[in-house]
Design a protein around this motif. Sequence first.
Motif, PDB file in Angstrom:
ATOM      1  N   ASN B 155      -5.312  43.514 -18.228  1.00  0.00           N
ATOM      2  CA  ASN B 155      -5.640  42.099 -18.074  1.00  0.00           C
ATOM      3  C   ASN B 155      -5.561  41.686 -16.611  1.00  0.00           C
ATOM      4  N   ASN B 157      -4.411  38.411 -14.683  1.00  0.00           N
ATOM      5  CA  ASN B 157      -3.809  37.081 -14.811  1.00  0.00           C
ATOM      6  C   ASN B 157      -4.221  36.220 -13.632  1.00  0.00           C
ATOM      7  N   TYR B 158      -4.412  34.925 -13.893  1.00  0.00           N
ATOM      8  CA  TYR B 158      -4.745  34.019 -12.797  1.00  0.00           C
ATOM      9  C   TYR B 158      -4.097  32.672 -13.084  1.00  0.00           C
ATOM     10  N   ARG B 159      -2.751  32.693 -12.992  1.00  0.00           N
ATOM     11  CA  ARG B 159      -1.976  31.500 -13.331  1.00  0.00           C
ATOM     12  C   ARG B 159      -2.257  30.347 -12.368  1.00  0.00           C
ATOM     13  N   GLN B 160      -2.589  30.670 -11.077  1.00  0.00           N
ATOM     14  CA  GLN B 160      -2.773  29.597 -10.083  1.00  0.00           C
ATOM     15  C   GLN B 160      -4.217  29.127 -10.028  1.00  0.00           C
ATOM     16  N   VAL B 166      -9.591  24.711 -14.467  1.00  0.00           N
ATOM     17  CA  VAL B 166      -8.840  24.583 -15.715  1.00  0.00           C
ATOM     18  C   VAL B 166      -9.310  23.355 -16.493  1.00  0.00           C
ATOM     19  N   SER B 243     -12.096  32.002 -19.814  1.00  0.00           N
ATOM     20  CA  SER B 243     -11.198  32.199 -18.665  1.00  0.00           C
ATOM     21  C   SER B 243     -10.485  30.913 -18.302  1.00  0.00           C
ATOM     22  N   ARG B 247      -6.719  31.258 -18.569  1.00  0.00           N
ATOM     23  CA  ARG B 247      -6.359  31.661 -17.210  1.00  0.00           C
ATOM     24  C   ARG B 247      -6.005  33.149 -17.149  1.00  0.00           C
ATOM     25  N   ILE B 248      -6.622  33.911 -18.048  1.00  0.00           N
ATOM     26  CA  ILE B 248      -6.460  35.367 -18.073  1.00  0.00           C
ATOM     27  C   ILE B 248      -7.831  35.941 -18.384  1.00  0.00           C
TER      28      ILE B 248
END
Lengths: 336, 344
Positions: B155, B157-160, B166, B243, B247-248
């Motif tokens: 995976n 991840n793109y938490r920011q 978003v 996405s 956010r992943i």
Amino acid sequence: MASTNVTRAAPDWLRVDMLLGVVVRRGPLIVFGLLLVGLAWQAPNLLSATSIQSSLIQASPIAIVAFGLAIVVIGGGDDVVVGGIDLSIPAGAALATAIISDQLTNQGSSFLQAFVLALLGALTVGVVNAVLVTVVGLTPILATLATYSSVAGIIKVLTTNRRINVEHPTILWIRDESVLGVPVPVVIMLLVFGVFGILIHRTAYGAKLQTVGGNLDAAMTAGLSPKRYVASSFVLAAIAAAIAAVVLVARGSGMSPGIEDRLLVDMVLATFVGAAFSARNVVTIPGTMMGAVLVSFMSNGLILNRVDNSWVDGWKGALILIVVTAAALQIRRVKQ
Amino acid sequence: MTGLSTQPPARSLVGTASVWLIKYAFLLLFAGMVVYFVTQTEAFLTPSNVLNILRGSVIVLIIALALTVVISSGGIDLSVGVALDFGAWFAIVAMASWGLPWPLALVVALVAGSFIGVLNAVLIVGLGVTPFLATLGTFFIGRSIQQIGTDGGANINYRQAPDGFVALTQGSFFGMSMILWIGLLVITVYFVVLELSTHGRRISSLGMQNSAAKVAGIDTSSYRVWVYVSASATAAIGGILLSSGLRIYTPLAGFSYLLDGIAAVFIGASLHRDGRPNVVGTLIGVLFLGALGTGLDLLGIDFNVKAALKGVILVLAIALALLVSQRLPRVEAFFDRRRDIASA
């Protein structure tokens, strides 16, 4: 010194357009051949006796399910949307492996009883397909895609998504022994090949099935009932799935979740690559057999060359495209 | 005595009721299912749950709309899942790795998704490969590219993720969730193009009688190119939403939408008078699948059992819808004959 005379006198096989025709017609085989030569060049082990033997053993379950698909394609025709296709065969085979493994290990059944139950399981899938396609009137691709995912779900419920080990003597015999120097899985593959090959290419039933798939109007004019033949092709495919399951259980010493996914790719590849072996570029049983052997040689070659697993799918996808493109170009040539 | 009236007399009450029952059998099944879920679970018909079903259905709807056009044109696209993955993947890669602002990342994602469609169009229109095998090939290649690009399927991840990105799914606009607005926009565009414009009728004519469409002077090749490219671009929009919501990026996530999408199109086609794929029918199919999935979740059914049950119900529902729509003319004829006998 008349160079034009020389060209004119050249034998037929030297004419450029003939050569081009051969290249286009045999394009997939040439590409496949070059690929195998390249793989064997890089990893000479590919042509050792043990490697050939393991490639053939690997080919057996692929070939058996691919025979099933070939019969459905032969009977259903090769139209894009409504033509014959059975994507659920690998799921039927996976269901049968689950039943065999469960019966032998958890229920303590005899091999025969386990196989009969597995056959019944696979036949249920085949009959559901046949009913959905011939009675309800769904297109085969939708019907079998739906049964594929239903059966995959049912297998997860039955096995709670866990592996089942099998150490039954019959399964170990199939895995380890040989008959007259030929490994048992290969013997099973050859037997199925013989029976299906004769049934499709040497009997009245086979001729009628080919007519139904090749020219529906002609078949109906001749008084055949197409639905019956299409339905029978799905049942034959289910039988192939059950037989493949025995080989799959032996190869894996049990049942592992998710085998249907890998088998699906190889089955489709073997059947449609195999079409390139026939004179008219149509799906046949002997062509399918060659296709399955080539596919497993290629997989083995890629592994021996330490090609990353992630690339293998890409290679197979590219191969499907090369093969079907060559076939499409040939059809275009014939039309012109 | 029928007199000079051109209007045939009404069928008997039984006849009218039977024809109506058969015509709306699938919708009655749908309604029955909703009633069952409402009686079995308290939460099913609460506004928040209905909104959940709608929000959860948007991505499936987008994939199903893409497939509606392809199937209407007489083809099939098994690679829409891969186009969705490419959209999801490149949206995140463009922002996280290339540092692009999010609106540009959307463009990158659309281009990446369309690339799959261009490949399909070259194979199908340019080389004459059948759509099933061509899109199966691009499906395998697209899958492999994702595995290679993510070291075997890890995976990203793109938490920011930027707020604007978003907000595509989680923001709201005039009191309605943004993802619902996007779904509404996409379905409106598809409805206008496919059902109201001549383009829609021409695309449909490719599927019904390709040679007749050609004789009628329709440029079938360029229509077909547009069908496959726009299907992939639409699927990429679904990927962007996926996405943005999670956010992943999960490699190969798109495949699970393929079967639901195809099923929704065929449910919709069976509701159509002539059995053609259509936008409104597809919407009903998607809502049926969404309600079914959520209902089974609320019943607290085990994950594995749910997958199996959903598949089985799906097969039964499509079979029923199709069986019934095929019988309709015969049943109508039966009651018309009885009426004629009675009035004679």
